[in-house]
Design a protein around this motif. Structure first.
Motif, mmCIF file in Angstrom:
data_model
loop_
_atom_site.group_PDB
_atom_site.id
_atom_site.type_symbol
_atom_site.label_atom_id
_atom_site.label_comp_id
_atom_site.label_asym_id
_atom_site.label_seq_id
_atom_site.Cartn_x
_atom_site.Cartn_y
_atom_site.Cartn_z
ATOM 1 N N LEU A 85 3.838 7.467 -7.945
ATOM 2 C CA LEU A 85 2.404 7.449 -7.699
ATOM 3 C C LEU A 85 2.022 6.457 -6.619
ATOM 4 O O LEU A 85 0.897 6.473 -6.115
ATOM 5 C CB LEU A 85 1.647 7.140 -8.985
ATOM 6 N N GLY A 86 2.935 5.593 -6.234
ATOM 7 C CA GLY A 86 2.659 4.617 -5.189
ATOM 8 C C GLY A 86 2.235 5.276 -3.882
ATOM 9 O O GLY A 86 1.311 4.819 -3.220
ATOM 10 N N TRP A 87 2.913 6.351 -3.523
ATOM 11 C CA TRP A 87 2.560 7.079 -2.300
ATOM 12 C C TRP A 87 1.138 7.615 -2.389
ATOM 13 O O TRP A 87 0.353 7.460 -1.458
ATOM 14 C CB TRP A 87 3.515 8.247 -2.079
ATOM 15 N N LEU A 88 0.853 8.245 -3.485
ATOM 16 C CA LEU A 88 -0.485 8.822 -3.650
ATOM 17 C C LEU A 88 -1.558 7.740 -3.663
ATOM 18 O O LEU A 88 -2.646 7.912 -3.111
ATOM 19 C CB LEU A 88 -0.552 9.654 -4.935
ATOM 20 N N ARG A 89 -1.236 6.626 -4.277
ATOM 21 C CA ARG A 89 -2.180 5.513 -4.355
ATOM 22 C C ARG A 89 -2.501 4.972 -2.964
ATOM 23 O O ARG A 89 -3.651 4.744 -2.622
ATOM 24 C CB ARG A 89 -1.604 4.415 -5.249
ATOM 25 N N LEU A 99 -6.044 4.345 1.693
ATOM 26 C CA LEU A 99 -6.295 4.382 3.133
ATOM 27 C C LEU A 99 -7.381 5.395 3.487
ATOM 28 O O LEU A 99 -8.259 5.126 4.309
ATOM 29 C CB LEU A 99 -4.994 4.697 3.884
ATOM 30 N N LYS A 100 -7.346 6.533 2.822
ATOM 31 C CA LYS A 100 -8.357 7.572 3.062
ATOM 32 C C LYS A 100 -9.737 7.077 2.640
ATOM 33 O O LYS A 100 -10.707 7.196 3.392
ATOM 34 C CB LYS A 100 -7.995 8.837 2.297
ATOM 35 N N GLU A 114 -3.911 8.738 11.421
ATOM 36 C CA GLU A 114 -3.307 7.414 11.303
ATOM 37 C C GLU A 114 -2.547 7.268 9.985
ATOM 38 O O GLU A 114 -1.497 6.619 9.941
ATOM 39 C CB GLU A 114 -4.368 6.329 11.435
ATOM 40 N N ILE A 115 -3.066 7.873 8.931
ATOM 41 C CA ILE A 115 -2.353 7.848 7.644
ATOM 42 C C ILE A 115 -1.019 8.568 7.799
ATOM 43 O O ILE A 115 0.016 8.079 7.356
ATOM 44 C CB ILE A 115 -3.203 8.483 6.522
ATOM 45 N N ARG A 116 -1.054 9.713 8.457
ATOM 46 C CA ARG A 116 0.179 10.481 8.668
ATOM 47 C C ARG A 116 1.180 9.673 9.490
ATOM 48 O O ARG A 116 2.374 9.623 9.172
ATOM 49 C CB ARG A 116 -0.136 11.811 9.354
ATOM 50 N N HIS A 165 -5.870 -2.702 9.592
ATOM 51 C CA HIS A 165 -6.766 -1.999 8.673
ATOM 52 C C HIS A 165 -7.553 -2.998 7.822
ATOM 53 O O HIS A 165 -8.757 -2.836 7.608
ATOM 54 C CB HIS A 165 -5.988 -1.017 7.802
ATOM 55 N N LYS A 166 -6.884 -4.049 7.375
ATOM 56 C CA LYS A 166 -7.577 -5.074 6.585
ATOM 57 C C LYS A 166 -8.677 -5.734 7.419
ATOM 58 O O LYS A 166 -9.779 -5.963 6.914
ATOM 59 C CB LYS A 166 -6.597 -6.131 6.082
ATOM 60 N N ALA A 167 -8.386 -6.020 8.683
ATOM 61 C CA ALA A 167 -9.396 -6.636 9.548
ATOM 62 C C ALA A 167 -10.616 -5.725 9.684
ATOM 63 O O ALA A 167 -11.763 -6.192 9.629
ATOM 64 C CB ALA A 167 -8.800 -6.941 10.922
#
Length: 114
Positions: A7-11, A16-17, A25-27, A50-52
């Protein structure tokens, strides 16, 4: 690409989405993940970037929350007093857009003087 029960991938995709990262960018990020350890530095950079962006959005949201809080207080006090007249001479808080316009105008004035 995904392991059974991982589930880590899905999380991370969902995170990100939901935080506004474009699907492309996610891809690209996921492609880097599939390439293994040689992409660790780039993945770290992507997460830092992304955090910034999220921190900037959060700061902007906090500014807008001040305006909303002001309006809540405004209406509560006006209702208690039975009139909006209790607020005559009290300026409303500045929005981000208004502050940005002021900064741009000030910068232009400063450049024009040089």
């Amino acid at each position: 690409m995904f392991k059974d029960g991982d589930l880590g991938w899905l999380r991370i995709i969902g995170c990100l989405k939901e935080t506004g990262m474009p699907i492309r960018e996610i891809r690209d990020y996921l492609d880097l993940c599939m390439k293994g350890d040689k992409t660790l530095q780039r993945r770290l950079e992507i997460m830092r970037e992304h955090k910034a962006k999220m921190q900037e959005k959060l700061a902007e949201i906090k500014k807008y929350m001040k305006v909303i809080d002001f309006k809540l207080d405004y209406y509560e006090k006006a209702i208690a007093a039975g009139t909006e007249a209790v607020h005559r001479d009290k300026p409303e808080p500045e929005t981000t857009a208004e502050a940005d316009k002021r900064r741009v105008a000030a910068a232009r004035r400063s450049r024009a003087k040089k």
